[in-house]
Design a protein around this motif. Structure first.
Motif, mmCIF file in Angstrom:
data_model
loop_
_atom_site.group_PDB
_atom_site.id
_atom_site.type_symbol
_atom_site.label_atom_id
_atom_site.label_comp_id
_atom_site.label_asym_id
_atom_site.label_seq_id
_atom_site.Cartn_x
_atom_site.Cartn_y
_atom_site.Cartn_z
ATOM 1 N N ASN A 1 -3.670 2.347 -2.963
ATOM 2 C CA ASN A 1 -3.174 3.058 -4.135
ATOM 3 C C ASN A 1 -3.016 2.002 -5.217
ATOM 4 N N HIS B 1 2.132 11.027 -8.554
ATOM 5 C CA HIS B 1 1.081 11.462 -9.474
ATOM 6 C C HIS B 1 1.072 10.635 -10.756
ATOM 7 N N ARG C 1 -6.079 4.282 7.979
ATOM 8 C CA ARG C 1 -6.054 3.907 6.549
ATOM 9 C C ARG C 1 -7.378 4.243 5.868
ATOM 10 N N GLN C 2 -7.279 4.725 4.639
ATOM 11 C CA GLN C 2 -8.478 5.137 3.899
ATOM 12 C C GLN C 2 -8.669 4.358 2.618
ATOM 13 N N ASP D 1 -7.137 5.631 -1.525
ATOM 14 C CA ASP D 1 -6.657 6.646 -0.591
ATOM 15 C C ASP D 1 -6.078 7.815 -1.381
ATOM 16 N N LYS D 2 -6.404 9.040 -0.967
ATOM 17 C CA LYS D 2 -5.873 10.222 -1.662
ATOM 18 C C LYS D 2 -4.449 10.518 -1.196
ATOM 19 N N GLU D 3 -4.048 9.841 -0.116
ATOM 20 C CA GLU D 3 -2.671 9.942 0.377
ATOM 21 C C GLU D 3 -1.972 8.616 0.085
ATOM 22 N N HIS D 4 -0.707 8.516 0.492
ATOM 23 C CA HIS D 4 -0.020 7.217 0.396
ATOM 24 C C HIS D 4 -0.758 6.201 1.280
ATOM 25 N N CYS D 5 -0.930 5.007 0.756
ATOM 26 C CA CYS D 5 -1.703 4.013 1.515
ATOM 27 C C CYS D 5 -0.979 3.645 2.806
ATOM 28 N N ARG D 6 -1.754 3.252 3.805
ATOM 29 C CA ARG D 6 -1.202 2.958 5.121
ATOM 30 C C ARG D 6 -1.745 1.621 5.613
ATOM 31 N N PRO E 1 -3.376 9.406 -6.197
ATOM 32 C CA PRO E 1 -1.996 8.944 -6.392
ATOM 33 C C PRO E 1 -1.966 7.480 -6.863
ATOM 34 N N ASN F 1 4.739 3.855 6.358
ATOM 35 C CA ASN F 1 3.549 4.692 6.642
ATOM 36 C C ASN F 1 2.680 4.194 7.790
#
Lengths: 402, 299, 85
Positions: free
Chosen positions: A223, A36, A219-220, A208-213, A49, A358
């Protein structure tokens, strides 16, 4: 123009460590720095994130030994910490003066301070002490302050080509040494997280709202991260004359332009393909001789597909082992080429490939899977490091074991 | 799209057409402040709308390498593309790299440019610092020994070629000196420029000075003239283009025009009438103890 | 519906700074992207914000936006449908 350019010093600060050793420890123990937002005031605080350096400006000033009564930005402080580590680790503070340059890169320079003060700047009636920060806005300011902290004045400049910026500063440094214009250069780049860039990338819907992949089918986006990475490069003669340990060679480099779209990468990865191809040519290597690629791998659907396509075009079915260390550090924009140059050198020195954390599932379009676990004992003779930026700016560097 | 992008793309187009080059081997630009208008737009939208309803276009175009990138896009030019952002030495940095590329044999035609724009916000913020002379409409203020200068902006592009067809000028030297106020250091660089070109101070027909009318800042230019080029003809050029980070690019454009057309425009106010044709021009610019020297010769 | 279509035309011209285009030049059923108005992926992001700002409609990702932004007509249909709900 046959002078060899070698690396004799490394320096880095990122979300995964304040120096080279700490970064290495995090990389090998699979600890990413993504979390965060702590240091910025933004509505996206608990939603988006980032990969932040977990220190306030005041802490960083202490680490950088910078007199806070002078106007200074987070960018400058991060830069001083990493550049000084590189400078000292090469022992440059102790050797007779050779022609030394400082070539830095940044994408938004002092924006972090400007965005806090802009409304006050615009108020014609408010002429307070904060006005001294006005001069810290532009990209060249941090370069001047860092060069001043290191006592470098033979040459300095600043490059800003978005996310390929610091790969380009290493490329310029290597060329100037080869041409005999300088004996050694501290080259790399720095960027600090800003509300400006977080919102900018957010409007592009590639955070990405999650950890990047990176390279994963799910993958979205990326970060954002912050940090600085610099390497000391010098002519082989200068390094040998000074008995300094040679960590690796900068043997290839190239910059090309995708000329496809202001932000998006072309479907065939033409710019990336040309950059990698040309860097190999400069290094005098064939594609088979690359043992590892530290990919740009931001985690956006567009970049990874385009980069992967370019890799497949260049390497065919024999794509070397590869990984994106942005899965640890996030995308540090103008700093990533410098930070990843440090990591690539560490890979060669420690015979280690840092994994692409990830990653689970190959993207549908390409038969490509990055390394997902730490590989040690790998004899890495040559590493290719990619950095691609807005404006189709594509760069590739080749680092070689000596 | 900010004006700096339009100015840059337009000037680059004119330049390539003039040089009859379709696709340069490299595009290298310098900009001190980058795409100010788009940067300010995006920043003000963030601040005024509390980070809501933001759109990407001005963010994208705020990137410092937008001008170089747009030129590449329009030309479909896949070649080397660098942007330098080193304050008042941005154009000079780009110039140094351009010459290096030509020397390396990596390019035979380089498109080199310097671009910066002025915006209402930038103007008013810097007004608070007393940067500007107000209500000035002619170059007269230049000689009034007063504080402040006039704001400027512009885009100047050049095609540098290793085998030119109908050149404007030859580039004999581009030198930068950092972080010093020592006249000795300046003398060393001048000596190097002269010896490598078999010249003496008296061979320089015209010194183009980056003086901008600000009494205090201009002292460095009068010292330079006094110490090294007392007998030489001299002129300033920022009364024509205003002060901006890459105004040296305008100076180089002006010098190139003088050398090719063999006439000095009336707006250039010389210290005396030249006795012979101007064939060597030295440009000198300085800020915060940094100095740049560019020597051009007629062909 | 016709009012909505005309209003959208004006809003799009303004948002995308299509300085040379007049509302009557745009065929409401012609494709916005590619051959029609020739918009690109960045323009799509601008349109997403337009929908949110002017009509309070959120489009979560660029992929689902594809159908909505086929033409001015499809945008108007989407707005009409979701505004009612």
């Amino acid at each position: 123009m046959s002078r060899k350019v070698v690396i004799t010093g490394l320096g880095v600060i990122s979300s995964i460590g304040n120096n080279v050793q700490e970064n290495y420890n995090s990389l090998t123990s699979l600890k990413p720095g993504i979390g965060h937002i702590q240091n910025l005031d933004t509505v996206h605080k608990n939603i988006i994130p980032v990969s932040e350096v977990k220190f306030s400006d005041k802490d960083l000033a202490h680490m950088a030994e910078f007199d806070m009564s002078r106007p200074v930005t987070r960018t400058t402080l991060l830069g001083i910490i990493a550049a000084r580590e590189a400078y000292h680790s090469a022992g440059l503070d102790k050797v007779a003066k050779l022609r030394t340059g400082f070539i830095s890169a940044t994408s938004v320079g002092g924006m972090g301070k400007t965005e806090m003060l802009y409304q006050k700047y615009l108020d014609p009636a408010d002429n307070g002490d904060f006005m001294k920060f006005l001069e810290t806005h532009d990209c060249g300011e941090s370069t001047e302050r860092i060069a001043e902290a290191l006592g470098i004045k033979d040459y300095m400049t600043t490059i800003s080509t978005a996310c390929s910026s610091s790969a380009n500063s290493i490329m310029l440094g290597a060329r100037m040494i080869k041409a005999g214009m300088l004996d050694r250069v501290i080259a790399g780049g720095v960027d600090s997280l800003t509300v400006f860039t977080i919102n900018g990338f957010n409007t592009l819907m590639i955070l990405d709202k999650e950890h990047c992949r990176p390279f994963d089918d799910s993958r979205q986006g990326l970060n954002l991260g912050e940090g600085a990475g610099y390497i000391v490069i010098e002519s082989e003669e200068a390094a040998k004359a000074g008995n300094r340990p040679i960590l690796a060679e900068v043997s290839g480099y190239a910059n090309t332009n995708d000329a496809y779209h202001q932000t998006a990468s072309s479907p065939d990865g033409q710019g990336a393909f040309l950059a990698m191809k040309k860097a190999l040519e400069v290094a005098g290597l064939t594609a088979e001789e690359i043992d590892y690629i530290n990919v740009h791998g931001t985690g956006t659907p567009n970049n990874d597909l385009s980069e992967g396509t370019a890799m497949t075009r260049l390497f065919g079915t024999q794509v070397p082992k590869f990984s994106s260390t942005k899965s640890y550090t996030g995308h540090t924009l103008g700093a990533c080429g410098g930070i990843e140059a440090v990591y690539s050198t560490l890979s060669i020195m420690n015979k280690t490939i840092f994994p692409n954390i990830n990653f689970k599932v190959k993207m549908k379009e390409l038969d490509l899977a990055p390394e997902t676990s730490l590989l040690s004992g790998v004899d890495i003779k040559s590493v290719l490091s990619n950095s691609f930026g807005f404006g189709g700016n594509n760069s590739a560097l080749v680092f070689k074991k000596i | 799209m900010g004006r700096v992008i339009k100015m840059g793309v337009a000037a680059a187009n004119y330049c390539l057409r003039d040089a009859k080059v379709e696709n340069p081997d490299a595009i290298i630009t310098g900009t001190g402040m980058g795409c100010l208008e788009d940067t300010e737009n995006f920043l003000c939208n963030i601040l005024n709308n509390k980070e809501q309803f933001l759109t990407p276009t001005s963010f994208i175009q705020s990137t410092h390498n937008t001008v170089g990138a747009q030129i590449a896009l329009l030309l479909t030019c896949n070649n080397y593309n660098f942007t330098y952002v080193h304050r008042d030495l941005s154009f000079e940095s780009a110039f140094v790299d351009s010459i290096l590329l030509l020397k390396e044999g990596e390019a035979s035609n380089v498109l080199l440019g310097g671009v910066d724009e002025m915006t209402p916000n930038h103007y008013s913020i810097h007004s608070k610092k007393g940067f500007w002379r107000k209500g000035v409409t002619t170059s007269e203020f230049f000689y009034e020994n007063s504080k402040g200068t006039i704001p400027g902006e512009g885009a100047a592009f050049f095609t540098l070629s290793s085998s030119p067809k109908d050149p404007y000028a030859a580039v004999l030297a581009v030198e930068i000196l950092f972080n010093t106020n020592s006249q000795e250091d300046l003398k060393k660089i001048l000596d190097r420029i002269f010896s490598s070109n078999n010249l003496e101070a008296k061979d320089i027909d015209l010194i183009l000075l980056g003086a901008n009318g600000d009494q205090e800042g201009d002292r460095v230019y009068s010292e330079f003239k006094e110490n090294f080029f007392k007998e030489n003809n001299a002129a300033a050029y920022k009364n024509l283009c205003g002060e901006y980070s890459t105004s040296t690019a305008f100076g180089v454009w002006l010098a190139s025009q003088i050398l090719k057309k063999k006439e000095i425009p009336a707006g250039v106010s010389l210290s005396r009438t030249p006795e012979k044709e101007v064939s060597k021009i030295l440009l000198y610019n300085s800020y915060n103890g940094n100095h740049s020297l560019i020597l051009l010769s007629s062909c | 519906m016709e009012d909505l279509v005309n209003q959208l035309k004006v809003q799009i011209i303004k948002a995308l700074k299509l300085e040379d285009v007049k509302p009557e030049d745009i065929n409401p059923t012609a494709p916005l992207f590619g051959d029609g108005l020739g918009l690109d992926s960045i323009d799509a992001l601008e349109l997403i914000v337009l929908l949110e700002k002017e009509y309070g409609l959120r489009v979560e990702n660029a992929a689902s936006a594809k159908k909505i932004f086929l033409s001015i007509q499809s945008m108007a249909d989407y707005i009409a449908e979701h505004k009612k709900a």
